[in-house]
Design an enzyme around this catalytic site. Sequence first.
Site: not given
Ligand code: NOJ
Length: 550
Positions: A242, A309, A201, A171
């Site tokens: 997100e 995901d 993200d 991080d």
């Molecule tokens: C969200 C992304 O959609 C996912 O694929 C990723 O592993 C994580 N963030 C970490 O960046």
Amino acid sequence: MIEDLWYKNAVMYNLDVGTFMDANGDGYGDFEGLMRRLDYLAGLGVTCLWLLPFQPTPDRDNGYDITDYYGVDPRHGSLGDFVEFMHQARGRGIRVLMDLVVNHTSDQHPWFKAARGDKRSPYREWYLWSKKRPKNFQEGMVFPGVQKTTWTYDREAREYYFHRFYDFQPDLNTQHPAVQAEIRRIIGFWLELGVCGFRVDAVPFVIETEGPGEKPLLRFDYLRELREFLQWRCGDAILLGEANVLPPEHLRYFGPEDDRMHMLFNFFVNQHLFYALASGDVRPLVKALRTTNTLPPSAQWGQFLRNNDELDLGRLTDTQRQAVFAQFGPDERMQLYQRGIRRRLAPMLGNRPQLELAYSLLFTLPGTPVIRYGDEIGMGDDLTLKERSAVRTPMQWSDEPHGGFSTAEKTVLPVIDTGVYAFGNVNVAVQRRDPESLLNWTERIIRMRKECPEIGWGTCKVLSTGSPHVLALRYDWRGNAVIAVHNFDTKPHSITLTAEAEQHERLVNLLSEQHSVADERGRHHIPLEAFGYRWFRVGSLQYILQREKV
Ligand code: NOJ
């Protein structure tokens, strides 16, 4: 002027350059390939692309582990190719949104290498360290079952470093002024190259303070600072966040003063939508829609069915989650991280009427629809692949080798070549020629969505239908109104919309000739087949024609 908020009525399409189209035959998708497919996307009706990370990366988390924020991974082409692609996209009126992955870097990023190698390096403070192993080192993992800790000992640094995600994704210390300055440079760089904004993200983790033994705080002000900078550089650029958080938190991310994220993905509605699809019961979905219905004026939801995901079901109750598992992911191989399902939409639903229902709903939910590449042709998943790779296989263009994705011998991930969803059966070329295909149906429904700006702009009201299986939404904007009705049950149902709903004698069906005329008490009786859906415009046809003249 409020109409300038282009994202309110955009049609977004999420793709990974690496798996979309390979033009140079090396097995990896590239910008040249994507460029050649822009007419396909424009024809489908897409107005904005969201590109998954395409910067240089060791690619251990599908590109979410970046080693250079200012470049293009050579597998996808060059920065020059990117600019050519941007030019071509602009020519077709397609905007481009890209991922901003600044919660963490790759452990191979020169910043982390410098930081771990030398305590006195200025980069040391760009990451989060602890001399002792923090007590909570096994708490807060995002990938439970796969990821073992959030603090890992680094032999070279001789300290522990913090990583919210995998251990190869340290991080960044996003509170550090130099890191913040670098993030502004990254944003500024890509804005100069023409992107219309960023999908940010892991927002909650970006703004979270993290130190050994510290109670984390969320610095929402940082989101306002990001937006201020972004809009200073480019007035109509946006941030799409997100943040899979609960409804009381949403407003803090949008900003009570309407000054933080422009858009957020509506994970809460998404999960309840899958519960409704699995159980036929729309009541929890109605509740989710009601609790996420009040937004500041410039804010907007990003609505989606599937993304890059797993289908995360962590916000459902245990009973609800089990119901979705039982219906859509009964086999343990289909489940992931103790909370989700690693499958694509088509194999989960398994039948065309329910697929249409889901898509029709996506395009009539309050917000902006975000399509996952390949879902428009009903692509399948490959459960033999690791974790989320199951839903990341290359786009299926034709029945040629590797589905027309690549001429290489081996591709980045294998194209699906067995079973019902094999590229020989499911591909763009076949569906383009068939007027009844899912591809052509999707193109038509997108066209209709664009003709209903009320959905993106208007106020949304859930109408009472008297049935636990049927959802009815009404949108009002500038004196015009649209109603969308969806039956989630495997059986037909008839519902009645009362005068409270529209007080209009005629509901014009936008998808077929079955219009509805009110009875003498002003009620509309609407029969719906199993998984049936209707889109109505409130008012007479003449009225619509007048509207079209304007
Ligand atoms: C969200 C992304 O959609 C996912 O694929 C990723 O592993 C994580 N963030 C970490 O960046």
